[in-house]
Design a protein around this motif. Structure first.
Motif, short mmCIF file in Angstrom:
data_model
loop_
_atom_site.label_atom_id
_atom_site.label_comp_id
_atom_site.label_asym_id
_atom_site.label_seq_id
_atom_site.Cartn_x
_atom_site.Cartn_y
_atom_site.Cartn_z
N ILE A 110 0.87 -1.17 0.00
CA ILE A 110 0.00 0.00 0.00
C ILE A 110 0.91 1.22 0.00
O ILE A 110 1.66 1.44 0.95
N ILE A 111 0.88 2.00 -1.07
CA ILE A 111 1.78 3.13 -1.23
C ILE A 111 1.01 4.42 -0.94
O ILE A 111 -0.01 4.70 -1.59
N PRO A 129 4.94 6.89 -7.45
CA PRO A 129 6.31 6.38 -7.49
C PRO A 129 6.85 6.40 -8.92
O PRO A 129 6.09 6.22 -9.88
N PRO A 130 8.15 6.59 -9.09
CA PRO A 130 8.72 6.64 -10.44
C PRO A 130 8.77 5.27 -11.12
O PRO A 130 8.90 5.20 -12.34
N ASN A 131 8.70 4.21 -10.33
CA ASN A 131 8.76 2.86 -10.91
C ASN A 131 7.36 2.32 -11.15
O ASN A 131 7.01 1.23 -10.70
N LEU A 132 6.56 3.09 -11.87
CA LEU A 132 5.15 2.75 -12.07
C LEU A 132 4.82 2.69 -13.55
O LEU A 132 5.18 3.58 -14.32
N ILE A 133 4.11 1.62 -13.95
CA ILE A 133 3.46 1.57 -15.25
C ILE A 133 1.97 1.73 -14.98
O ILE A 133 1.36 0.90 -14.31
N LEU A 134 1.40 2.81 -15.48
CA LEU A 134 -0.03 3.06 -15.29
C LEU A 134 -0.76 2.61 -16.55
O LEU A 134 -0.56 3.17 -17.63
N ALA A 135 -1.60 1.59 -16.42
CA ALA A 135 -2.34 1.05 -17.56
C ALA A 135 -3.70 1.74 -17.64
O ALA A 135 -4.46 1.74 -16.67
N ILE A 136 -4.00 2.32 -18.80
CA ILE A 136 -5.23 3.10 -18.98
C ILE A 136 -6.02 2.53 -20.16
O ILE A 136 -5.52 2.48 -21.28
N SER A 137 -7.24 2.11 -19.90
CA SER A 137 -8.10 1.60 -20.96
C SER A 137 -8.60 2.76 -21.83
O SER A 137 -8.90 3.85 -21.32
N ASP A 138 -8.72 2.51 -23.12
CA ASP A 138 -9.26 3.53 -24.02
C ASP A 138 -10.70 3.89 -23.67
O ASP A 138 -11.19 4.96 -24.02
N ASP A 139 -11.39 2.99 -22.96
CA ASP A 139 -12.77 3.26 -22.56
C ASP A 139 -12.88 4.48 -21.65
O ASP A 139 -13.93 5.10 -21.55
#
Length: 417
Positions: free
Chosen positions: A307-308, A356-366
């Motif tokens: 939990i960040i 955090p800088p070590n993050l991949i944020l996945a965003i749906s086109d929806d």
């Protein structure tokens, strides 16, 4: 869950009160046992036969709503299906055509029903005695009870009280949940369920081990309120596994949408209706985990366990963590949840300032998040259409480590903070 017609609420000084039943009552336990036995004994029988027996049991007395409510919860544990060796629609069509032909036959004084049915049975390849049963087998009343997940009377009464509360939350405009004193594992489970049930929410840490969660209710939405209401109902059992919590929900009740406040605490006496199942994962995310495991890579993908804190204004509970064993590199993957457009902007701004800088944020086109809105975020942004692609994620991971040329994999410490 229960529908609104199966419960009566009372308003007292703006507070909504429910008629919770005494789960230890011998009379209530007896009714529950009788109903459970009725369902058990009707496996293989028709829905109509079951409904007729339930009508005899429930009657029309003062406990009518309680009895019907228990029956509804038990029906939710059933599977019904049309039981016919042939297609009922085709069978009816053939019988009606044969009957019409017989009617037009002037040599016959009357139509021989048995002969028509026997001919239809022969054509369909079934016994003549099966025709009557198959004739309307696709109607709801004729459906057969295939399976029933039985339960104890004690569990059913506890489930009934929880269902009463769920029916009220179905009509909430907003819900405030305060939780404290739980383990990190319990908080992770709670936060993940908020997200994967696609509830519109904000989480703030109010002190060490204390969180305030605000959730938009289904009555605050312009569409999809019924589905969203069911998702809130599914979320409530996760709260019941906590020890120290309280809920205050603003509710619009009935056709006139009378406003009231509905409160729940552990003192209400609601009990968990099942074991804590841990993380619930949508199909598209589970598919990513399966596909990534098939790739030839040293990266290891595991469920998130942290939990960040986001500057005291929210939290981030990553869905997955990728680790590079040789480099000791760790990268978080988080799927942006189901948010309103305004909430999306707020969430992205929070991540921009405290993520955090070590993050991949996945965003749906929806979610319709444009490039400008997602610019300046720490780490990387991954956009996907229907389902995330494992090979795309791997490419981003490799690109992130490649941003630090000159450092050997053994000493790479790009993302620790």
């Amino acid at each position: 869950m229960l529908t609104g017609d199966l419960l009566r609420v009372r308003f007292r000084k703006g507070q909504i009160q429910l008629p919770y039943i005494d789960e230890a009552s011998g009379d209530h336990l007896g009714v529950a046992e009788t109903l459970i036995r009725a369902f058990d004994s009707h496996i293989g029988g028709s829905r109509q036969e079951l409904d007729e027996e339930l009508a005899d049991i429930t009657g029309a007395g003062t406990e009518f709503l309680f009895h019907r409510g228990l029956s509804k919860l038990l029906k939710d544990r059933c599977t019904f299906a049309a039981a016919s060796p042939v297609d009922p629609v085709e069978l009816r069509s053939e019988i009606f055509e044969s009957a019409a032909a017989a009617y037009r036959n002037t040599d016959q004084v009357r139509i021989d029903r048995e002969a028509v049915l026997a001919e239809a049975a022969k054509s369909a390849g079934i016994e003549a005695k099966e025709v009557d049963r198959a004739f309307y087998a696709d109607l709801k009343a004729a459906e057969r009870l295939e399976t029933f997940k039985s339960c104890t009377p004690e569990w059913l009464l506890g489930r009934y009280n929880v269902a009463l509360a769920q029916a009220v939350l179905f009509r909430a405009t907003e819900l405030d949940l305060h939780v404290e004193g739980e383990t990190p594992a319990r908080y992770r489970d709670l936060f993940r369920k908020l997200k994967f049930f696609r509830l519109l929410h904000e989480i703030r840490q109010t002190g060490p081990g204390k969180y305030h969660i605000r959730i938009d209710g289904p009555m605050a939405l312009f569409k999809s309120s019924q589905r969203y209401g069911l998702q809130i109902a599914q979320f409530l059992p996760a709260v019941l596994h906590c020890g120290n919590w309280r809920i205050a929900a603003s509710v619009n009740w009935g056709a006139r949408r009378r406003e009231g406040v509905f409160r729940l605490t552990p003192e209400t006496g609601l009990k968990p209706i099942g074991p804590s199942t841990g993380q619930w994962i949508p199909d598209e995310v589970a598919w990513l985990e399966e596909r990534f495991g098939r790739l030839k890579t040293v990266w290891r993908m595991t469920a998130g366990s942290e939990i960040i804190d986001l500057g005291g204004q929210g939290v981030l509970v990553p869905d997955y963590v990728f680790t590079h064993p040789a480099a000791g590199t760790k990268v978080y993957l988080d799927f942006l949840g189901f948010w309103r457009s305004a909430a999306v902007r707020t969430r992205l701004d929070l991540l921009r300032r405290h993520g955090p800088p070590n993050l991949i944020l996945a965003i749906s086109d929806d979610l319709a998040v444009d490039d400008e809105s997602s610019s300046g975020l720490p780490g990387e942004v991954y956009r996907f259409r229907r389902t995330p692609v494992a090979r795309d994620i791997l490419g981003i991971l490799d690109a992130m480590t490649a941003k630090t040329p000159g450092e050997s994999p053994a000493t790479l410490d790009l993302f620790d903070h």
